[in-house]
Scaffold this motif. Sequence first.
Motif, PDB file in Angstrom:
ATOM      1  N   TYR A   1       0.926  -1.172   0.027  1.00 10.65           N
ATOM      2  CA  TYR A   1      -0.126   0.029  -0.019  1.00 10.65           C
ATOM      3  C   TYR A   1       0.932   1.260   0.062  1.00 10.65           C
ATOM      4  N   GLY A   2       0.530   2.238  -0.742  1.00 13.99           N
ATOM      5  CA  GLY A   2       1.196   3.428  -0.983  1.00 13.99           C
ATOM      6  C   GLY A   2       2.509   3.447  -1.701  1.00 13.99           C
ATOM      7  N   VAL A   3       2.916   2.150  -2.292  1.00 12.69           N
ATOM      8  CA  VAL A   3       4.181   2.016  -2.777  1.00 12.69           C
ATOM      9  C   VAL A   3       4.130   2.004  -4.384  1.00 12.69           C
ATOM     10  N   THR A   4       4.687   2.535  -5.180  1.00  7.26           N
ATOM     11  CA  THR A   4       4.506   2.413  -6.637  1.00  7.26           C
ATOM     12  C   THR A   4       5.373   1.212  -7.319  1.00  7.26           C
ATOM     13  N   LYS A   5       4.552   0.417  -7.971  1.00  7.98           N
ATOM     14  CA  LYS A   5       5.158  -0.661  -8.842  1.00  7.98           C
ATOM     15  C   LYS A   5       5.200  -0.539 -10.126  1.00  7.98           C
ATOM     16  N   ALA A   6       6.044  -0.685 -11.097  1.00  5.68           N
ATOM     17  CA  ALA A   6       6.235  -0.375 -12.201  1.00  5.68           C
ATOM     18  C   ALA A   6       6.237  -1.906 -12.992  1.00  5.68           C
ATOM     19  N   PHE A   7       5.215  -1.862 -14.103  1.00  2.20           N
ATOM     20  CA  PHE A   7       5.078  -3.192 -14.815  1.00  2.20           C
ATOM     21  C   PHE A   7       5.779  -2.818 -16.199  1.00  2.20           C
ATOM     22  N   THR A   8       6.766  -3.254 -16.582  1.00  4.81           N
ATOM     23  CA  THR A   8       7.514  -3.251 -17.868  1.00  4.81           C
ATOM     24  C   THR A   8       7.705  -4.428 -18.731  1.00  4.81           C
ATOM     25  N   THR A   9       7.519  -4.346 -19.961  1.00  2.00           N
ATOM     26  CA  THR A   9       7.504  -5.390 -20.802  1.00  2.00           C
ATOM     27  C   THR A   9       7.800  -5.014 -22.312  1.00  2.00           C
ATOM     28  N   THR A  10       8.867  -5.670 -22.845  1.00  2.00           N
ATOM     29  CA  THR A  10       9.101  -5.329 -24.151  1.00  2.00           C
ATOM     30  C   THR A  10       8.916  -6.859 -25.204  1.00  2.00           C
ATOM     31  N   ARG A  11       8.183  -7.692 -24.608  1.00  2.00           N
ATOM     32  CA  ARG A  11       7.834  -8.843 -25.175  1.00  2.00           C
ATOM     33  C   ARG A  11       6.449  -8.959 -25.501  1.00  2.00           C
TER      34      ARG A  11
ATOM     35  N   GLY B   1      -4.588  -1.499 -23.236  1.00  2.00           N
ATOM     36  CA  GLY B   1      -4.380  -2.558 -22.299  1.00  2.00           C
ATOM     37  C   GLY B   1      -5.471  -2.604 -21.218  1.00  2.00           C
ATOM     38  N   LEU B   2      -5.720  -3.648 -20.554  1.00  2.00           N
ATOM     39  CA  LEU B   2      -6.930  -3.870 -19.784  1.00  2.00           C
ATOM     40  C   LEU B   2      -6.088  -4.306 -18.350  1.00  2.00           C
ATOM     41  N   VAL B   3      -6.734  -3.619 -17.263  1.00  2.00           N
ATOM     42  CA  VAL B   3      -6.284  -3.826 -15.959  1.00  2.00           C
ATOM     43  C   VAL B   3      -7.388  -4.313 -15.310  1.00  2.00           C
ATOM     44  N   THR B   4      -7.348  -5.801 -14.694  1.00  2.00           N
ATOM     45  CA  THR B   4      -8.502  -6.343 -14.034  1.00  2.00           C
ATOM     46  C   THR B   4      -8.040  -6.792 -12.481  1.00  2.00           C
ATOM     47  N   ILE B   5      -8.840  -6.592 -11.837  1.00  2.00           N
ATOM     48  CA  ILE B   5      -8.652  -6.999 -10.177  1.00  2.00           C
ATOM     49  C   ILE B   5      -9.574  -8.194 -10.082  1.00  2.00           C
ATOM     50  N   ILE B   6      -8.841  -9.115  -9.686  1.00  2.00           N
ATOM     51  CA  ILE B   6      -9.498 -10.411  -9.406  1.00  2.00           C
ATOM     52  C   ILE B   6      -9.596 -10.772  -7.873  1.00  2.00           C
TER      53      ILE B   6
ATOM     54  N   THR C   1      -5.807  -9.966  -6.957  1.00  2.00           N
ATOM     55  CA  THR C   1      -4.590 -10.116  -8.057  1.00  2.00           C
ATOM     56  C   THR C   1      -5.010  -8.866  -9.097  1.00  2.00           C
ATOM     57  N   VAL C   2      -3.837  -8.118  -9.226  1.00  2.00           N
ATOM     58  CA  VAL C   2      -3.974  -7.187 -10.399  1.00  2.00           C
ATOM     59  C   VAL C   2      -3.405  -7.735 -11.714  1.00  2.00           C
ATOM     60  N   PHE C   3      -4.220  -8.066 -12.411  1.00  2.00           N
ATOM     61  CA  PHE C   3      -3.977  -8.579 -13.881  1.00  2.00           C
ATOM     62  C   PHE C   3      -3.791  -7.458 -15.120  1.00  2.00           C
ATOM     63  N   VAL C   4      -2.450  -7.327 -15.479  1.00  2.00           N
ATOM     64  CA  VAL C   4      -2.216  -6.282 -16.609  1.00  2.00           C
ATOM     65  C   VAL C   4      -2.132  -7.064 -17.831  1.00  2.00           C
TER      66      VAL C   4
END
Length: 622
Positions: free
Chosen positions: A97-107, A138-143, A174-177
């Motif tokens: 909570y309160g901390v940024t997480k970066a999702f990065t992909t080149t694939r 893109g689609l972000v889904t919370i499961i 789960t946060v699915f990106v």
Amino acid sequence: MANYTFTGNAGQNLGLGISGLSTSPSGGNISVKVLAPDNSTVLVDCGAIYASNGGGSCNIPALPSSGTYSLRITPNSGATANFSATLSSDVTGTLAYGVTKAFTTTRVGQNGRYSFAATAGQDISLLIFGGSFTANNGLVTIIRPDGSTQVSTYFDTSTKVLSMRNLAATGIYTVFVDPAVTSTGSVNLRTIADAGNALTIDGGVLGVSLAQNQGNDYIFTGVAGQRLGLGLSGLTSASSGGGVAVSIIEPDGSAVLTDCGSYAITSGGGSCALTVLPVSGNYIVRLTPSSGISATAQLLLSSYLNSMLTVNADPVSHASMRVGQGGYYRFSAKQGQRYTLKWANTSFMGTIALYQPDGSLYQQNVIDASTNASGSLVVPSASMNGLYSVVITPLGLETGSVQVGITAPVDVSMTTSADEYVYGQPVIVNVVVSGKTPTGTVVISEVASQDSSGNAVLSSATLVSGRQTFRLALPSGSHTLKAEYEGDVRNEGGGFSTATVQVGVTDTSLLSSANPVALTKDVTYQVKIRGASPSGSVSFYDNDSLIGTAVVSGGAASITTNYASVGSHSIVAKYSGDANNLTSTSNTLIETVAVIGVVDTTYEYDAAGRLIHVKSGSSNGQ
């Protein structure tokens, strides 16, 4: 058809990417299926992937068992295809909570899968921001813990907020990106436990703590049309320099609603007037400290104080001890009217601004306790009808009070004893002024005439019990009169009223000596003119053709004529007017010419020249 194999482990989450896809002939597609290790059970049918998109992606369900899986790729009928296939494990991680997480992909086809723990009944928001993906890419889904979907949204380069209120279950979410088609890039994710990051409008102070090089977002729920003020107080830091930047983000994250700027640590904070909320929803207050510093502060979010101002009534007291809280006051105005905005007894520094009904700024002044505690702003002539707004905005950390009121010239009512007058008759004007026992002078003038203001002053007099009567001698013509009150110590001047009168009016009446008249026999048309000793001439018309003109004498004129054929004639007499009498036109007289006996007619008039009796007799004629 082509088959490819890969070795997977039970429970593994994978994403398939197809890129660089082309077909011959062009514009074709390929179908993709993933088969289980038994080489017959279809684990997932990815459907058609089109060359027009350059490829696509497919999410493979968690592998049910360990073993060798197959990719079966089939071009559409009669086509060949070239492409690159990429198989990727999901990028995984935990969201604190309160901390940024970066999702990065080149694939192409690679997904992100991040988990966070939550408790039933908790309120949580997920911020999605700082992305490099293009629109809806893109689609972000919370499961939920049970695998069902809690909420989802498309994402791109803008900031989005997914709000989850009163969660139904305790467990791991789960946060699915899921990037779309062939897109790659990065996006930031941050979960916020709203109990600690929620701002309540008109609620208490929220303490905030910003770690070094770490900003934070705070959420409030607003309603379209709300006017709010944000206060940032108690701003401190171990560093002597730098500051904290504050911005307000709209619910859809597509734009910054208000850029409040940066508040220096040395200032202790300040206030920010938010732009009127355009939509209802969850807004973000974003605090970003300068590079290398940490900071603490207090946030306070307040509705603007508001009420209606009544013209010429007692002033309204605006008073607030909440940092950032402003005031929004309105009054109804009439186009062309003069108004004065007055303020007094100011105990803080801020601004007072007047806005027109269309939202445009009319004028703004700085107010403060020392140099501008009392003052006024004059609107000489309101440009439009509607509600004008008075907006009071505190500056910095200032709080306090000010009295605000609207005055306007008191109402002036003017009536005349008639709308039309014969020349020489006095035009009687009655004036009544409202207000608080008004005294002072009323000036009667004629609009658009000789003096420097475009008006010719005709008369003036002091009010007696709020009233005055004028007797005016005016020349012939149309006159627009204006009665304007100059005011006194208790009542604001400038109020006025207008009325239009006609002086020198005449009335022309037409009579026939014989109607019907015998063929070839003389008939006399006589006119009587009511006016001020009218002179001049009268022209007589038969069906718009001039049949004669006669000089007016003693207020009367006549002509004699005859007709050579039977029929009807429309007779009209038109008076020319003179220096003191206006032109006028008679009634239309329908004269009938027929073969009849001779008719003798005698007319009797009273001393004023009005016809009082007509006596007719007949004798035999042809």
